[in-house]
Design a protein around this motif. Sequence first.
Motif, PDB file in Angstrom:
ATOM      1  N   ASN A  19       5.314  14.616  34.839  1.00 26.57           N
ATOM      2  CA  ASN A  19       4.531  13.525  34.257  1.00 26.57           C
ATOM      3  C   ASN A  19       4.789  12.194  34.955  1.00 26.57           C
ATOM      4  O   ASN A  19       3.889  11.349  35.045  1.00 26.57           O
ATOM      5  N   ILE A 125       7.342  21.001  24.200  1.00 25.28           N
ATOM      6  CA  ILE A 125       5.939  20.612  23.968  1.00 25.28           C
ATOM      7  C   ILE A 125       5.780  19.113  24.215  1.00 25.28           C
ATOM      8  O   ILE A 125       4.861  18.663  24.902  1.00 25.28           O
ATOM      9  N   GLY A 126       6.702  18.326  23.659  1.00 33.54           N
ATOM     10  CA  GLY A 126       6.667  16.881  23.857  1.00 33.54           C
ATOM     11  C   GLY A 126       6.852  16.498  25.314  1.00 33.54           C
ATOM     12  O   GLY A 126       6.224  15.552  25.805  1.00 33.54           O
ATOM     13  N   GLU A 128       5.967  18.347  27.912  1.00 29.59           N
ATOM     14  CA  GLU A 128       4.743  18.709  28.631  1.00 29.59           C
ATOM     15  C   GLU A 128       3.617  17.728  28.327  1.00 29.59           C
ATOM     16  O   GLU A 128       2.825  17.379  29.209  1.00 29.59           O
ATOM     17  N   GLU A 129       3.541  17.274  27.089  1.00 21.48           N
ATOM     18  CA  GLU A 129       2.434  16.398  26.675  1.00 21.48           C
ATOM     19  C   GLU A 129       2.741  14.918  26.884  1.00 21.48           C
ATOM     20  O   GLU A 129       1.912  14.062  26.548  1.00 21.48           O
ATOM     21  N   SER A 131       4.767  13.114  25.247  1.00 21.96           N
ATOM     22  CA  SER A 131       4.765  12.477  23.929  1.00 21.96           C
ATOM     23  C   SER A 131       6.170  12.421  23.329  1.00 21.96           C
ATOM     24  O   SER A 131       6.342  12.329  22.115  1.00 21.96           O
ATOM     25  N   GLY A 154       6.768   9.495  27.532  1.00 23.80           N
ATOM     26  CA  GLY A 154       6.670   9.465  26.075  1.00 23.80           C
ATOM     27  C   GLY A 154       6.646   8.062  25.526  1.00 23.80           C
ATOM     28  O   GLY A 154       6.069   7.154  26.125  1.00 23.80           O
TER      29      GLY A 154
END
Length: 289
Positions: A19, A125-126, A128-129, A131, A154
């Motif tokens: 990211n 998950i966080g 990858e996103e 967040s 994030g």
Amino acid sequence: MITIGFIGTGLMGLPMAKNILKSGFKLKAFNRSIEKAEPLKEFGAEISKTISDVVKDSDFVITMLTDDSAVDAITSSSDFLDNLKSGSTVIDMSSVKPTTAAKHGTNLKSKNVNYLDAPVSGGTIGAEEASLAIMVGGEQSIFDKSEKILKAMGNPTLVGPVGSGQVSKLANQIVVGVTIGAVAEAITLCEKAGADPNKLIKALSGGWADSKILQTHGKRMIDKDFSPKGKTYTHLKDMNNILECANSYNTHLPISNLVKEMYKTLVDNGHGNTDHSSLYNEIERINKK
């Protein structure tokens, strides 16, 4: 252009580094097992083969490692310390003891290197996103310079001086660990009493008992899918750190102590590499006595 050195591309570190690259930063990546860093090549990363190489000429160095001993091994090494750029910033995003963060912050300051402790919550998950909740300890001016990089992964919040990020992460892990235990008991009660636990999760949606842990970990418990997203042995490490930190302030946390003992039993029985939602299995074991 700002250059970022990223050390530790495991389950969390890999998507976090990805990211950063997607946000347009130049990044060099290092991992002890080099093959775990290789996937970042296609996103434009330079793969470093040594600690000295990933650190050299980097404006920011991010570490995302498993525990205190791993962080100590890297950040206390001459390969790391002797190659840091004067005026650069080290951001440790690992989950370690507040005392470990304070020690490295002091050591790096003596070398004219800035330091932030910035542990995260949100799981793979966080990561990858992009967040993740990012809890940061350090000086406001250093946080301001680092904020754009942290926002690529994030939602960063400066919570106090060096070490405060780690204290906040421990507080986070209290809530996570205790809530996993509560969800496991709720699922178990439904299963024993003949209520549909899937429908329970639906029924609680939007109410006071709803949470990400209920929705995600509850489903894992129902499906008996304990493939690791966040590992049991890692959460045991966190619970031990929580109680050590509390003890240093003469503070008693009885519920955290109970959860710690349950995670310890899981690890002692060979379940250290299962997902931390496998606390459900410990409740099952207790009920089979």
